[in-house]
Design an enzyme around this catalytic site. Structure first.
Site, PDB file in Angstrom:
ATOM      1  N   LYS A  77     -43.050  38.278  21.141  1.00 15.76           N
ATOM      2  CA  LYS A  77     -42.039  37.533  21.902  1.00 15.76           C
ATOM      3  C   LYS A  77     -42.410  36.059  22.149  1.00 15.76           C
ATOM      4  O   LYS A  77     -41.533  35.214  22.272  1.00 15.76           O
ATOM      5  CB  LYS A  77     -41.795  38.211  23.251  1.00 15.76           C
ATOM      6  CG  LYS A  77     -41.043  39.527  23.162  1.00 15.76           C
ATOM      7  CD  LYS A  77     -40.760  40.020  24.584  1.00 15.76           C
ATOM      8  CE  LYS A  77     -40.039  41.343  24.605  1.00 15.76           C
ATOM      9  NZ  LYS A  77     -39.717  41.755  25.982  1.00 15.76           N
ATOM     10  N   ASP A 133     -33.828  39.494  28.595  1.00 13.12           N
ATOM     11  CA  ASP A 133     -34.414  40.348  29.645  1.00 13.12           C
ATOM     12  C   ASP A 133     -33.807  40.025  31.020  1.00 13.12           C
ATOM     13  O   ASP A 133     -33.298  40.905  31.703  1.00 13.12           O
ATOM     14  CB  ASP A 133     -35.937  40.146  29.725  1.00 13.12           C
ATOM     15  CG  ASP A 133     -36.691  40.960  28.682  1.00 13.12           C
ATOM     16  OD1 ASP A 133     -36.215  42.035  28.291  1.00 13.12           O
ATOM     17  OD2 ASP A 133     -37.767  40.513  28.263  1.00 13.12           O
TER      18      ASP A 133
HETATM   19  P1  NDP Z   1     -46.415  43.356  31.511  1.00 15.46           P
HETATM   20  O1  NDP Z   1     -47.543  44.141  30.962  1.00 15.46           O
HETATM   21  O2  NDP Z   1     -46.184  41.958  31.055  1.00 15.46           O
HETATM   22  O3  NDP Z   1     -46.548  43.318  33.129  1.00 15.46           O
HETATM   23  C1  NDP Z   1     -46.812  44.470  33.847  1.00 15.46           C
HETATM   24  C2  NDP Z   1     -46.727  44.167  35.349  1.00 15.46           C
HETATM   25  O4  NDP Z   1     -46.856  45.401  36.055  1.00 15.46           O
HETATM   26  C3  NDP Z   1     -47.821  43.240  35.842  1.00 15.46           C
HETATM   27  O5  NDP Z   1     -47.307  42.395  36.840  1.00 15.46           O
HETATM   28  C4  NDP Z   1     -48.828  44.231  36.463  1.00 15.46           C
HETATM   29  O6  NDP Z   1     -49.592  43.687  37.512  1.00 15.46           O
HETATM   30  C5  NDP Z   1     -47.879  45.253  37.042  1.00 15.46           C
HETATM   31  N1  NDP Z   1     -48.526  46.538  37.285  1.00 15.46           N
HETATM   32  C6  NDP Z   1     -48.919  47.436  36.352  1.00 15.46           C
HETATM   33  N2  NDP Z   1     -49.466  48.508  36.974  1.00 15.46           N
HETATM   34  C7  NDP Z   1     -49.414  48.279  38.331  1.00 15.46           C
HETATM   35  C8  NDP Z   1     -49.801  49.019  39.482  1.00 15.46           C
HETATM   36  N3  NDP Z   1     -50.374  50.210  39.370  1.00 15.46           N
HETATM   37  N4  NDP Z   1     -49.553  48.482  40.688  1.00 15.46           N
HETATM   38  C9  NDP Z   1     -48.955  47.261  40.814  1.00 15.46           C
HETATM   39  N5  NDP Z   1     -48.565  46.507  39.744  1.00 15.46           N
HETATM   40  C10 NDP Z   1     -48.786  47.013  38.516  1.00 15.46           C
HETATM   41  O7  NDP Z   1     -45.130  44.240  31.254  1.00 15.46           O
HETATM   42  P2  NDP Z   1     -43.600  43.751  31.182  1.00 15.46           P
HETATM   43  O8  NDP Z   1     -43.359  42.801  32.288  1.00 15.46           O
HETATM   44  O9  NDP Z   1     -43.263  43.359  29.810  1.00 15.46           O
HETATM   45  O10 NDP Z   1     -42.825  45.127  31.452  1.00 15.46           O
HETATM   46  C11 NDP Z   1     -42.853  45.733  32.738  1.00 15.46           C
HETATM   47  C12 NDP Z   1     -41.999  47.001  32.673  1.00 15.46           C
HETATM   48  O11 NDP Z   1     -40.641  46.619  32.485  1.00 15.46           O
HETATM   49  C13 NDP Z   1     -42.356  47.925  31.510  1.00 15.46           C
HETATM   50  O12 NDP Z   1     -42.326  49.260  31.974  1.00 15.46           O
HETATM   51  C14 NDP Z   1     -41.251  47.671  30.505  1.00 15.46           C
HETATM   52  O13 NDP Z   1     -40.990  48.784  29.683  1.00 15.46           O
HETATM   53  C15 NDP Z   1     -40.083  47.385  31.437  1.00 15.46           C
HETATM   54  N6  NDP Z   1     -39.029  46.572  30.846  1.00 15.46           N
HETATM   55  C16 NDP Z   1     -37.746  46.982  31.027  1.00 15.46           C
HETATM   56  C17 NDP Z   1     -36.714  46.252  30.517  1.00 15.46           C
HETATM   57  C18 NDP Z   1     -35.310  46.724  30.722  1.00 15.46           C
HETATM   58  O14 NDP Z   1     -34.406  46.182  30.069  1.00 15.46           O
HETATM   59  N7  NDP Z   1     -35.059  47.674  31.588  1.00 15.46           N
HETATM   60  C19 NDP Z   1     -36.942  45.004  29.769  1.00 15.46           C
HETATM   61  C20 NDP Z   1     -38.333  44.621  29.690  1.00 15.46           C
HETATM   62  C21 NDP Z   1     -39.329  45.398  30.206  1.00 15.46           C
HETATM   63  P3  NDP Z   1     -50.950  42.873  37.244  1.00 15.46           P
HETATM   64  O15 NDP Z   1     -50.521  41.522  36.716  1.00 15.46           O
HETATM   65  O16 NDP Z   1     -51.547  42.787  38.591  1.00 15.46           O
HETATM   66  O17 NDP Z   1     -51.746  43.664  36.255  1.00 15.46           O
END
Ligand code: NDP
Length: 284
Positions: free
Chosen positions: A73, A109
């Protein structure tokens, strides 16, 4: 080979890592069928070192549109001719349109999220709590800022990612945004109009618990989740118990398909047919 003057279908594709029985492909092809279009949407695995060739191949083979997923991306941007304002500010592209031999990069998104949100609330002037600071949070934050929200609190465990997103939203997009370090249980303030789970917590786990205290939330606060499988997450169930109106991540995902379809075809798709196809593909 048969060499006849037949009208070939228009071509579209998803470039990314391999996904078995890709739900996006099922959804977009259902949209083509519902509009009577004999067009094709393919899922194509593209290795990172082949991305430039794949994008050049779009022009060569006449693909009119492509979705881009992980891990391409951000890396795809140098190969495009133009970006929309939101894609430029987010710094990531997940949808490309070939327009007069120019490649336009868009990010759907945040727009998919916004389209869901606007069915229940107008975000301008509202106070937002955004949980997470990854790619989804970044896209949603930028669109909400462009839509004129009053304030965004970025709540994240990782300090650097949280600070960087709050900086982007305040300095580059010009909204009032602060970073709040997520350490232990976060008490969501009563002033919150819109609470968003933009973390991956809840994906593939209907019982995954976010460390949140929602007891101060006002009735009618909007709670939205980006997680789409399962669509009814524990976060949304708890928010409903607290009196919130909820929005699931499946709606956001389908809206992304809708926005891509509009961009590529100039037509309005059958959203219900797309949601049904997506639910069937996800087995939900
Ligand atoms: P990233 O890997 O870029 O970011 C993940 C985020 O989740 C980070 O902020 C991370 O925090 C946080 N996180 C993960 N585990 C925990 C936890 N146990 N407690 C608190 N925070 C947590 O992923 P994306 O942003 O790309 O995607 C996030 C979700 O959104 C995914 O499940 C993806 O499938 C979904 N998604 C859905 C879409 C839709 O159209 N519905 C579109 C795009 C994504 P930290 O930075 O502290 O590690």
């Amino acid at each position: 080979m048969v060499d006849q003057a037949v009208k070939l279908p228009e071509l579209f594709a998803l470039f990314g890592q391999p996904v078995a029985g890709n739900p996006t492909q099922e959804m977009i092809e259902a949209a083509f069928r519902a509009r009577g279009l004999n067009w094709r949407y393919l899922t194509i695995e593209v290795a990172p070192e082949e991305l430039e060739d794949a994008i050049l191949g779009m022009r060569a083979m006449g693909f009119l549109g492509v979705n881009i997923t992980k891990p391409h991306k951000i890396k795809v941007i140098p190969y495009l001719d133009r970006l929309t304002e939101a894609a430029a500010k987010i710094g990531a592209v997940n949808c490309i349109k070939l327009e007069k031999q120019e490649l336009l990069g868009e990010n759907t998104d945040g727009k998919g999220f916004l389209e869901s949100l606007q069915t229940v609330i107008e975000p301008a002037g509202k106070q937002v709590v955004l949980l997470g600071a990854g790619g989804a949070a970044r896209a949603i934050g930028v669109e909400l800022a462009l839509a004129g929200v009053k304030q965004i609190a970025v709540v994240n465990r990782d300090h650097n990612r949280g600070i960087e997103l709050a900086r982007l939203l305040s300095e580059d997009v010009g909204t009032n945004a602060q970073y709040i370090h997520w350490d232990g249980t976060y008490l969501v303030p009563s002033s919150t109009d819109i609470l968003i789970n933009a973390t991956s917590v809840g994906m593939d786990d209907a019982y995954a618990q976010l460390p949140l205290d929602m007891k101060e939330l006002r009735e009618g606060t909007i709670s939205a989740d980006v997680v789409f499988n399962p669509a009814d997450t524990l976060f949304l169930r708890q928010a409903r118990s607290a009196g919130c109106t909820t929005l699931d991540g499946l709606g956001m995902l389908v809206n992304q398909g809708v926005i891509g379809f509009r961009l590529w075809t100039g037509l309005e798709p059958d959203k219900d047919a797309m949601r049904v196809a997506m639910e069937e593909a996800l087995g939900s």
